[in-house]
Design a protein around this motif. Structure first.
Motif, PDB file in Angstrom:
ATOM      1  N   GLU A 192       0.799  -1.319   0.197  1.00  0.00           N
ATOM      2  CA  GLU A 192       0.246  -0.080  -0.062  1.00  0.00           C
ATOM      3  C   GLU A 192       0.748   1.004  -0.402  1.00  0.00           C
ATOM      4  OE1 GLU A 192      -3.294   1.166   2.849  1.00  0.00           O
ATOM      5  OE2 GLU A 192      -2.968  -1.213   3.668  1.00  0.00           O
ATOM      6  N   ILE A 193       0.454   1.966  -0.558  1.00  0.00           N
ATOM      7  CA  ILE A 193       1.010   3.392  -0.649  1.00  0.00           C
ATOM      8  C   ILE A 193       1.339   4.292   0.676  1.00  0.00           C
ATOM      9  CG2 ILE A 193       1.193   6.507  -1.380  1.00  0.00           C
ATOM     10  CD1 ILE A 193      -0.138   4.975  -3.868  1.00  0.00           C
ATOM     11  N   ASP A 199      -4.070   4.277  10.910  1.00  0.00           N
ATOM     12  CA  ASP A 199      -4.497   5.002   9.820  1.00  0.00           C
ATOM     13  C   ASP A 199      -3.782   6.030   9.642  1.00  0.00           C
ATOM     14  OD1 ASP A 199      -6.629   3.795   9.094  1.00  0.00           O
ATOM     15  OD2 ASP A 199      -8.327   4.408  10.088  1.00  0.00           O
ATOM     16  N   THR A 248       0.895  11.892  11.906  1.00  0.00           N
ATOM     17  CA  THR A 248      -0.177  13.168  12.510  1.00  0.00           C
ATOM     18  C   THR A 248      -1.543  12.340  11.726  1.00  0.00           C
ATOM     19  OG1 THR A 248      -0.090  15.143  11.874  1.00  0.00           O
ATOM     20  CG2 THR A 248       0.739  13.985   9.972  1.00  0.00           C
ATOM     21  N   SER A 249      -1.822  13.518  12.144  1.00  0.00           N
ATOM     22  CA  SER A 249      -2.941  13.108  11.628  1.00  0.00           C
ATOM     23  C   SER A 249      -4.301  14.190  10.618  1.00  0.00           C
ATOM     24  CB  SER A 249      -4.519  12.858  12.755  1.00  0.00           C
ATOM     25  OG  SER A 249      -4.101  13.673  14.258  1.00  0.00           O
ATOM     26  N   GLY A 250      -5.453  14.239  10.798  1.00  0.00           N
ATOM     27  CA  GLY A 250      -6.030  15.099   9.678  1.00  0.00           C
ATOM     28  C   GLY A 250      -5.900  15.719   8.426  1.00  0.00           C
ATOM     29  N   LYS A 267      -2.806  13.443   5.638  1.00  0.00           N
ATOM     30  CA  LYS A 267      -3.999  13.278   3.499  1.00  0.00           C
ATOM     31  C   LYS A 267      -3.193  13.541   2.780  1.00  0.00           C
ATOM     32  CE  LYS A 267      -8.420  13.247   1.623  1.00  0.00           C
ATOM     33  NZ  LYS A 267      -9.721  13.272   1.975  1.00  0.00           N
ATOM     34  N   GLN A 316      -5.822  23.936  10.220  1.00  0.00           N
ATOM     35  CA  GLN A 316      -5.066  22.884   9.166  1.00  0.00           C
ATOM     36  C   GLN A 316      -5.059  23.469   8.306  1.00  0.00           C
ATOM     37  OE1 GLN A 316      -4.609  18.652   9.302  1.00  0.00           O
ATOM     38  NE2 GLN A 316      -3.731  18.579  11.639  1.00  0.00           N
ATOM     39  N   GLN A 354      -3.804   1.301  -7.080  1.00  0.00           N
ATOM     40  CA  GLN A 354      -4.171  -0.105  -5.781  1.00  0.00           C
ATOM     41  C   GLN A 354      -5.907   0.216  -5.337  1.00  0.00           C
ATOM     42  OE1 GLN A 354      -1.474   1.513  -2.976  1.00  0.00           O
ATOM     43  NE2 GLN A 354      -0.507  -0.640  -3.333  1.00  0.00           N
TER      44      GLN A 354
END
Lengths: 492, 492
Positions: free
Chosen positions: A155-156, A180, A336-338, A342, B96, B113
């Motif tokens: 997976e990337i 995640d 990290t998140s949010g 992404k 963010q 993918q």
């Protein structure tokens, strides 16, 4: 040669040109005897006055980095630098020199891999201290059961089982996260690079410690960032100075190595960690917490990571495994998140479509086993012995003008010499004895201090450490006695 | 959201804004229901008139990508796109969103993918066609003999033995080079990225084929390049059009996939290859020759590589191994010389300090063995059978309005549909049948053509191919009969 001029910087333009050319030379991007652009050409290219370029060239010549030949031009002269390892290209196509690049600096590579006998310049781990045989057996078992690992892209974001394993590993370090929110990278070097390419562009302000990790300087410079620095004391980044700087300059990113700071070894107390988070919150900036080796503590566990204290999504945490497990696999993670996460994931896709599946699968059985914790325990003990040895030799043999931090963990000792000594020059002598160290100049993003050096004690065995550190002490003694290796750093 | 406006481009600013927002949506970088900046804010941010932004928003709304809610603002609306795989972040920190990034596009990842049952969207190789068992045995042997491979960084340039092995491999493809001129990369995706980060900056001109490999578009867009396109015919890039373009715009880089062009499958004859080299010479620009799969020919060997014809150091040759050997190792190489090479090597150091040693050592025994050539022979045969099957099904079941290139090698078939069909919409229907393909829109750097699609025949077995291609033919029939999936692409 790409020279980025920042007109509103505190550093004069003459000095910016001087430092930029010096960076190119130190990065081995300008070969000996290469002709520099004429004063007229460079002043036109950069949109600065002739006098500004003349002054920069004069200072470079005075410091021995270039030579002017009447009627012919200005040429690179490397004799004052350490001898370069690069062979001169047998096929250098002249037209290629006109192809401008966006590569102002790449200094770390020169110290990361060198063939010298006594290698104290990069903080790699002695392969004898790593569990190669166990890993090899686990890999054999994994591939026998599932040879298709070799024929599949992962997976990337990174293999899910590895991300889960890293969540459990980080949990043991009191850093709760979720699969995640984890991105597998090719070492934390790639983590720094992904963040820089995604969020840093020309003129964006990045705050770094001074000194700091040279590989991170290379990356941010490559994005054209305006780098501002904060000095380091025995508690790490001087947060008292950070406040004003952030108020005035609104940084986009603060880069820090809070635990076993590279290169000094300082550990930032929890209070400062919280203060940085407060500043990040009030200025809406990101914090990169680079954690190469918080597992390698000599006395007690270091304070909780900044990431674990962060409630608002400011911290991007980088954990490299190359200092503790299998540098041949080059696995790191970014947490990290949010939307920040992404966007970094998208950057990873553009960069390499994901890290190899083989190296990811290779380490899962070991890091999820009980052996991992035992291994870390042994590693801490072994490295503490080496660190103590180096400190012992320094106490016995270093001239009294030399001082150092006593590290509470990590892989390095940071030495401060009398301010008139330039360790770039000292390194040339050390190399004659087949010894390398990391000169301080590589560790400063802007105003260089040349009278420091970093000794890594993690790669060499005790005998090599003894020989290497004793020899360096002797070189320092001669230097101080004879007043040689004098600094000629820029004073404009 | 980073929107780069090019004021001297042939494309209107309104359209640039439209396409840029669409790229963000297609890259899954703008989530459904996310609020866009107000017209006033965006016009201020970009320094363009209010009317320009209003027009772009109107067109986006008309085409169903955004919704304006009176008194509330403008929001992303994804219903006309295929359903997104991403979960909505449970922890999205509003602050963010104010962190600007430099990431205009990352589309390829979405098709690389996907969990669909019949995966015709990315040209991966069926793991059953790759020599996993042999490789696994070789790796076991290599690691038993030398477990320290796991605990060492490789050279930044790449393991010397692998570079030597690649020289011999390339020699068999009539491409003479030397280990000093080879840089090991993490797949050719990283090769493209290294070149872009080193030599391409905002406004630099990059010439690409249209259509072309989406992963390369993502990278050059990320550097703020001005991308100009040249159409492709059955002999690849229309070199007759390249001359004028290069005279007028002085590109820095020409990116081409001359052999089994991605996505069309075209093979460029030697004459055109030489013409491109001549143009590169006269304009002093670089040529990226991306060679993912010239080994996979169905009749005769393709013409000699451009690199082998290049006497002046213009070509940077990229050879990925993921399409022929071990995608789980993600090994690629880059071959070039002179100062261009040296600068790319510095960029590689900044990026990740070198590819993992394990994956490099893993493939050496196999690629240097006789088995490698036997394996390629078998792979060609197996893929030709699959290609023939797809062509057979298309002849039998595709509506007469559909046409396609007959590939002489490679992994893909490129279909052209009636111009009013939008394959983005067709893909939504195909996904309901658990089938994916690559829609044409992803393959165009600037002016999109939406009435094409790429079918990869390399990953699925014959039964899956039959089911998948037949179903797509049936969807196309209904589309044409019922006049659905109509295009709403921008006409300004």
């Amino acid at each position: 040669m790409h020279i980025e001029i920042q007109r509103n910087a505190d550093v004069s333009i003459t000095k910016q040109i001087y430092l930029s050319i010096l960076d190119h030379i130190r990065s081995d991007l300008l070969e000996e005897e290469l002709q520099l652009p004429s004063v007229r050409e460079l002043s036109k290219q950069l949109g600065v006055s002739l006098v500004t370029v003349v002054k920069a060239y004069q200072k470079l010549e005075q410091d021995g980095f270039i030579t002017s030949v009447q009627g012919k031009g200005t040429f690179i002269r490397k004799i004052k630098m350490e001898e370069t390892e690069s062979k001169k290209g047998t096929n250098s196509y002249d037209w290629q020199l006109s192809v401008q690049d966006y590569l102002p600096r790449s200094q770390f590579a020169r110290f990361h891999q060198v063939p010298e006998k006594i290698h104290l310049s990069s903080s790699m781990i002695d392969p004898g201290l790593l569990p190669n045989r166990y890993l090899e057996q686990e890999i054999h078992k994994m591939l026998s059961e599932n040879p298709k690992v070799l024929s599949q892209y992962g997976e990337i974001q990174g293999d899910k089982a590895l991300r889960q394993a890293m969540v459990e590993y980080l949990q043991r370090m009191d850093l709760p996260t979720s699969p995640d929110n984890i991105l597998v990278t090719s070492g934390s070097q790639q983590g720094i690079d992904l963040i820089a390419r995604t969020f840093v562009g020309p003129g964006d302000v990045v705050v770094m410690e001074a000194p700091t990790y040279p590989g991170a300087i290379d990356v941010f410079r490559g994005r054209g960032a305006t780098i501002l620095t904060i000095p380091v004391d025995s508690d790490g980044m001087r947060v008292d100075l950070l406040h004003n700087l952030c108020d005035k300059y609104k940084p986009k990113i603060i880069y820090t190595v809070p635990t076993f700071h590279n290169p000094t070894g300082a550990v930032m107390p929890t209070k400062r960690r919280r203060q940085i988070l407060e500043i990040a919150k009030s200025t809406q900036c990101l914090v990169i917490e680079d954690d190469p080796c918080s597992e390698i503590y000599f006395e007690r566990k270091p304070p909780a990571s900044m990431k674990s204290l962060d409630k608002d999504g400011h911290v991007i945490y980088l954990k490299g495994l190359s200092k503790i497990l299998a540098p041949g696999c080059r696995i790191g993670i970014l947490a990290t998140s949010g939307s920040i996460f992404k966007r970094l994931l998208a950057a990873k896709a553009n960069t390499d479509l994901g890290s190899p599946l083989l190296t990811q699968k290779a380490i899962i059985p070991f890091i999820t086993s009980k052996r991992m914790m035992d291994h870390l325990k042994k590693l801490r003990t072994a490295l503490k012995i080496r660190c103590d040895l180096v400190l012992e030799i320094l106490s016995q043999h270093a001239p009294e003008e030399v001082s150092w931090f006593i590290p509470k963990g990590g892989l390095n000792v940071w030495l401060t010499l009398p301010s008139w000594i330039n360790t770039d020059h000292l390194l040339i002598e050390a190399k004659k004895e087949q010894i390398t160290f990391l000169p301080g100049s590589a560790c400063y993003p802007t105003e260089q201090e040349n009278h420091h050096l970093r000794l890594s004690f993690s790669y060499m065995n005790e005998q090599q450490l003894t020989q290497g550190v004793t020899t360096i002490c002797n070189l320092l003694k001669s230097a101080i006695d004879l007043k040689i290796y004098q600094d000629s750093s820029p004073h404009f």
